[in-house]
Design an enzyme around this catalytic site. Sequence first.
Site, mmCIF file in Angstrom:
data_model
loop_
_atom_site.group_PDB
_atom_site.id
_atom_site.type_symbol
_atom_site.label_atom_id
_atom_site.label_comp_id
_atom_site.label_asym_id
_atom_site.label_seq_id
_atom_site.Cartn_x
_atom_site.Cartn_y
_atom_site.Cartn_z
ATOM 1 N N LYS A 8 -21.074 75.414 75.983
ATOM 2 C CA LYS A 8 -22.120 75.046 75.010
ATOM 3 C C LYS A 8 -22.731 73.690 75.379
ATOM 4 O O LYS A 8 -23.945 73.518 75.334
ATOM 5 C CB LYS A 8 -21.537 75.055 73.580
ATOM 6 N N GLN A 68 -15.544 74.770 66.420
ATOM 7 C CA GLN A 68 -15.125 75.890 67.258
ATOM 8 C C GLN A 68 -13.926 76.625 66.639
ATOM 9 O O GLN A 68 -12.902 76.012 66.350
ATOM 10 C CB GLN A 68 -14.763 75.380 68.669
ATOM 11 N N ASP A 114 -23.748 77.558 62.810
ATOM 12 C CA ASP A 114 -22.898 78.734 63.003
ATOM 13 C C ASP A 114 -23.183 79.789 61.933
ATOM 14 O O ASP A 114 -22.833 80.956 62.092
ATOM 15 C CB ASP A 114 -21.421 78.315 62.901
#
Length: 290
Positions: free
Chosen positions: A50, A94, A117
């Site tokens: 990322k 994450q 997200d």
Amino acid sequence: MPDIIDGNKISEEIHAELAAHLANISGRKPCVALVRVGDDPASISYVAKKSKVAAKIGIESRLNILPESTTQEQLDSLIDNLNADETVDAILVQAPLPKHLNEQATFNRVSAAKDVDGFSFANLGKLCQEDKSAFVACTPAGIIELIKRSGVETRGKRAVVVGRSLIVGKPLALLLMQKGIDATVSVCHSRSENLKQICKEADILIAAVGRPNTITADMVKDGACVIDVGINRIPCAEKKSGYKLVGDVDFESVAPKCSKITPVPGGVGPMTVAMLMANTVKSFFARSQK
Ligand code: NDP
């Protein structure tokens, strides 16, 4: 043989579009804060990927690495600081988090305006309401983008999603049934009866299970489009790492029956990263217009 949907190529196109969109901005760049707790090898590699893609596009990424022993209070405190930091547009925690931490409470703590997200109740609620300001979870959003950019017809078609998780199956089902996409959606899970028959009705079959070979050729209608979300590590003596990545679909037997199919790796995976970048850019422009 079917068309193999090339997620690497499509994600590169999206990266280039985002970079072009950012080429003329002056002042600070968009910024995504990446939060990793512990040293899970898959999480280390996802976060590194990322960061790398962000740099290529012109997005700043700030890495926040916390030890495995981090308490919920310490993680909450970091999130509160990132929420308050005006120079941070986007926050990604994450998953998976270590077991002693509350993942859903953590996702909900991220400010809705920075929740790229899309896992917070605020953004999931907005998605349900078909509110265009929603941040849509990256993997489902990436799957829709893959389908659209590959010219797969969705209107009035039967879509079957195998898997009902909050990060893939549920939001994906909502997206597929949205106005404008207009699929007729069924969602299956580990308690579903007649899985084979239901899958066989699908024009678009999406597997998000986390188990190799869940979808076999006898479960697939001729000419279906098959999207394989699964990422499973299986032992492989020929690989230096000692394992190889496979999806949830038995690719060899299923591919000859499909019109289109995604490979693993190189299908859905790169799209997840591309959509994180797209959400970060969306947040940057939304916040700079305030
Ligand atoms: P979860 O474990 O959260 O959900 C799996 C789902 O599959 C559950 O709904 C479960 O049912 C269902 N399921 C399990 N076994 C069966 C079965 N035999 N038949 C039918 N349904 C079954 O996984 P995730 O959604 O988080 O991830 C799914 C896969 O996708 C994983 O391999 C993951 O690594 C991968 N993934 C890939 C991403 C990418 O970028 N390509 C991103 C995110 C995930 P029940 O609810 O009843 O338990």
